[in-house]
Design a protein around this motif. Structure first.
Motif, PDB file in Angstrom:
ATOM      1  N   GLU A  74      15.618 -58.765  -0.242  1.00  0.00           N
ATOM      2  CA  GLU A  74      16.932 -58.952  -0.121  1.00  0.00           C
ATOM      3  C   GLU A  74      17.791 -58.240  -0.851  1.00  0.00           C
ATOM      4  O   GLU A  74      17.500 -57.697  -2.167  1.00  0.00           O
ATOM      5  CB  GLU A  74      17.410 -60.389  -0.535  1.00  0.00           C
ATOM      6  N   PRO A  75      18.983 -57.513  -0.277  1.00  0.00           N
ATOM      7  CA  PRO A  75      19.908 -56.627  -1.147  1.00  0.00           C
ATOM      8  C   PRO A  75      20.388 -57.486  -2.326  1.00  0.00           C
ATOM      9  O   PRO A  75      20.637 -58.551  -2.424  1.00  0.00           O
ATOM     10  CB  PRO A  75      20.872 -56.211  -0.145  1.00  0.00           C
ATOM     11  N   GLY A  76      20.603 -56.608  -3.504  1.00  0.00           N
ATOM     12  CA  GLY A  76      21.159 -57.293  -4.670  1.00  0.00           C
ATOM     13  C   GLY A  76      20.272 -58.095  -5.299  1.00  0.00           C
ATOM     14  O   GLY A  76      20.697 -59.011  -6.029  1.00  0.00           O
ATOM     15  N   SER A  77      19.195 -57.968  -5.290  1.00  0.00           N
ATOM     16  CA  SER A  77      17.997 -58.947  -5.891  1.00  0.00           C
ATOM     17  C   SER A  77      17.489 -58.677  -7.360  1.00  0.00           C
ATOM     18  O   SER A  77      16.433 -59.374  -7.815  1.00  0.00           O
ATOM     19  CB  SER A  77      16.898 -59.267  -5.110  1.00  0.00           C
ATOM     20  N   ALA A  78      18.231 -57.390  -7.711  1.00  0.00           N
ATOM     21  CA  ALA A  78      17.703 -57.153  -9.114  1.00  0.00           C
ATOM     22  C   ALA A  78      18.017 -57.820 -10.205  1.00  0.00           C
ATOM     23  O   ALA A  78      17.098 -57.843 -11.228  1.00  0.00           O
ATOM     24  CB  ALA A  78      18.434 -55.598  -9.201  1.00  0.00           C
ATOM     25  N   TYR A  79      18.833 -58.815 -10.264  1.00  0.00           N
ATOM     26  CA  TYR A  79      19.218 -59.669 -11.268  1.00  0.00           C
ATOM     27  C   TYR A  79      18.829 -61.177 -10.859  1.00  0.00           C
ATOM     28  O   TYR A  79      19.291 -61.935 -11.503  1.00  0.00           O
ATOM     29  CB  TYR A  79      20.643 -59.458 -11.704  1.00  0.00           C
ATOM     30  N   ARG A  88      19.580 -47.205  -1.842  1.00  0.00           N
ATOM     31  CA  ARG A  88      20.033 -47.334  -0.372  1.00  0.00           C
ATOM     32  C   ARG A  88      20.396 -48.570   0.177  1.00  0.00           C
ATOM     33  O   ARG A  88      21.233 -48.892   0.989  1.00  0.00           O
ATOM     34  CB  ARG A  88      19.247 -46.504   0.535  1.00  0.00           C
ATOM     35  N   ASN A  89      19.385 -49.557  -0.295  1.00  0.00           N
ATOM     36  CA  ASN A  89      19.486 -50.760   0.330  1.00  0.00           C
ATOM     37  C   ASN A  89      19.759 -51.922  -0.892  1.00  0.00           C
ATOM     38  O   ASN A  89      19.597 -53.115  -0.412  1.00  0.00           O
ATOM     39  CB  ASN A  89      18.418 -51.105   1.384  1.00  0.00           C
ATOM     40  N   GLU A 124      12.445 -40.134  -8.811  1.00  0.00           N
ATOM     41  CA  GLU A 124      13.631 -39.845  -8.746  1.00  0.00           C
ATOM     42  C   GLU A 124      14.491 -40.476  -7.586  1.00  0.00           C
ATOM     43  O   GLU A 124      15.790 -40.892  -7.628  1.00  0.00           O
ATOM     44  CB  GLU A 124      14.145 -38.189  -8.757  1.00  0.00           C
ATOM     45  N   SER A 125      13.868 -41.029  -6.746  1.00  0.00           N
ATOM     46  CA  SER A 125      14.496 -41.886  -5.394  1.00  0.00           C
ATOM     47  C   SER A 125      14.706 -43.376  -5.847  1.00  0.00           C
ATOM     48  O   SER A 125      15.624 -43.810  -5.208  1.00  0.00           O
ATOM     49  CB  SER A 125      13.411 -41.927  -4.343  1.00  0.00           C
ATOM     50  N   TRP A 126      14.302 -43.706  -7.012  1.00  0.00           N
ATOM     51  CA  TRP A 126      14.837 -45.106  -7.429  1.00  0.00           C
ATOM     52  C   TRP A 126      15.567 -45.285  -8.523  1.00  0.00           C
ATOM     53  O   TRP A 126      15.489 -44.051  -9.685  1.00  0.00           O
ATOM     54  CB  TRP A 126      13.345 -45.808  -7.563  1.00  0.00           C
ATOM     55  N   ARG A 127      15.986 -46.368  -8.733  1.00  0.00           N
ATOM     56  CA  ARG A 127      16.903 -46.494  -9.917  1.00  0.00           C
ATOM     57  C   ARG A 127      15.973 -47.381 -10.611  1.00  0.00           C
ATOM     58  O   ARG A 127      15.461 -48.626 -10.151  1.00  0.00           O
ATOM     59  CB  ARG A 127      18.319 -47.165  -9.535  1.00  0.00           C
ATOM     60  N   VAL A 128      16.065 -47.448 -11.999  1.00  0.00           N
ATOM     61  CA  VAL A 128      14.973 -48.205 -12.664  1.00  0.00           C
ATOM     62  C   VAL A 128      15.827 -48.885 -13.818  1.00  0.00           C
ATOM     63  O   VAL A 128      16.498 -48.270 -14.495  1.00  0.00           O
ATOM     64  CB  VAL A 128      13.725 -47.333 -13.339  1.00  0.00           C
ATOM     65  N   ILE A 129      15.322 -50.229 -13.825  1.00  0.00           N
ATOM     66  CA  ILE A 129      16.039 -51.015 -15.093  1.00  0.00           C
ATOM     67  C   ILE A 129      14.733 -51.617 -15.898  1.00  0.00           C
ATOM     68  O   ILE A 129      13.709 -52.002 -15.148  1.00  0.00           O
ATOM     69  CB  ILE A 129      16.958 -52.296 -14.508  1.00  0.00           C
ATOM     70  N   LYS A 130      14.957 -51.318 -17.189  1.00  0.00           N
ATOM     71  CA  LYS A 130      13.730 -51.672 -18.040  1.00  0.00           C
ATOM     72  C   LYS A 130      14.326 -52.655 -19.028  1.00  0.00           C
ATOM     73  O   LYS A 130      15.314 -52.883 -19.535  1.00  0.00           O
ATOM     74  CB  LYS A 130      13.262 -50.325 -18.739  1.00  0.00           C
TER      75      LYS A 130
END
Length: 326
Positions: free
Chosen positions: A53-58, A76-77, A132-138
């Motif tokens: 699902e979009p916006g699921s990072a948190y 992108r999504n 580099e394609s991805w954004r990474v949160i650590k």
């Protein structure tokens, strides 16, 4: 965290930029140039989840769960992969014990349910956090499996899964279809690893039959958990399956055996259990060395959990595990 991710990968890694063009084994340094990499399946250092699902990072925050060690986001999504790093990896080799595997799988399944992650995701390939394609949160967080008990009522999810399975009999159907297939298939394989891989594939194939059920297919990882149990039991008993010899008790000893033969078999079983415990100590010491980025040689192993006596008594086993895990 990223260094630990790299360290946990095998020396040859399957990778790809696009699954439509297939995957290929490459040396680790070359594999890490690609968008997707396969994480180690014999040495599970991570619980990997796919959130579609979009916006699921948190979402972990919204669900009151601990932070994933690494979150890899598609910009992108806004879909992502969660990676929870474990302090002590769970082994899926022939010699590995089933109990830690089941605990790992229970936690994985519960997290998948709570986060509404992709049920069809089997945890093989992940977005490469170095690409580099991805954004990474650590997050500076590494876990013991027991830590998740503070956030998840594991018994509740176990009972829920049993209840849902009983409604349609999916687990039972999968188990019986798979085991009967495995009894014949095991004769075609010379190693546990290739056999278990075949059982895993067959379990996922059988699972597709449940599309017609009201509850749909089982979660892929749940199907694979059944596959691991069937594969391990079948491989262990591969020489007696179909011979008409019954398995009795823990050892599966026939009444036709003499006392001396039963004692001999008992000694063999004791040696197997002892070897499993020794292997666990060896693997933990190697893991401790790897986590400190030091060579798993005699000196370092004995400083990191392996006694001198165990090292010299089981030196050949130590050398074999070092070759396998490094």
């Amino acid at each position: 965290m990223i260094n630990n991710f790299i360290e946990a990968l095998p020396e040859k890694v399957r990778s790809t930029d696009d699954f439509e063009y297939g995957t290929k084994f490459r040396k680790k340094t070359n594999a890490l140039k690609h968008r997707y990499v396969e994480i180690n399946q014999l040495y599970k250092k991570y619980i990997a989840l796919d959130l579609d699902e979009p916006g699921s990072a948190y979402w972990w925050e919204e669900k009151n769960l601990p932070p994933p060690t690494i979150v890899i986001v598609n910009p992108r999504n806004a879909r992502c992969h969660y990676l929870y790093e474990l302090k002590t990896p769970v082994y899926y080799t022939e010699e590995a014990r089933r109990a830690p595997q089941k605990f790992y799988e229970s936690i994985d399944s519960a997290l998948t349910t709570v986060l509404k992650a992709d049920l069809s995701y089997v945890g093989l390939f992940v977005k490469n956090p170095l690409h580099e394609s991805w954004r990474v949160i650590k997050h500076n967080a590494i876990y013991d499996l027991e830590d998740f008990n503070e956030y998840i009522d594991l018994q509740y999810y176990k009972n829920k899964q049993k209840y849902e399975a009983s409604l349609e009999g999916r687990n039972t159907t999968l188990f019986h279809n798979l085991r009967h297939w495995a009894y014949k298939e095991v004769k075609q394989h010379g190693s546990y690893i290739t056999f278990q891989s075949a059982v895993d594939d067959q379990a996922l194939s059988i699972n597709k039959m449940f599309l017609a059920y009201s509850n749909g297919v089982l979660a892929a990882k749940e199907a694979l958990s059944v596959a691991k149990s069937v594969g391990k039991w079948t491989w262990k008993h591969r020489y007696t399956i179909g011979t008409g010899r019954k398995n009795r008790g823990v050892l599966g000893l026939s009444d036709e055996l003499s006392l001396e033969e039963k004692q001999s078999k008992g000694a063999e079983y004791t040696n197997i259990i002892r070897t499993e415990k020794v292997d666990d100590k060896i693997k933990l010491a190697i893991h401790n060395c790897k986590s400190k980025n030091i060579e798993p040689n005699h000196l370092n192993l004995t400083k990191n959990g392996l006694s001198e006596s165990t090292y010299f008594k089981y030196k050949s086993a130590v050398e074999n595990w070092v070759r396998l895990l490094t």
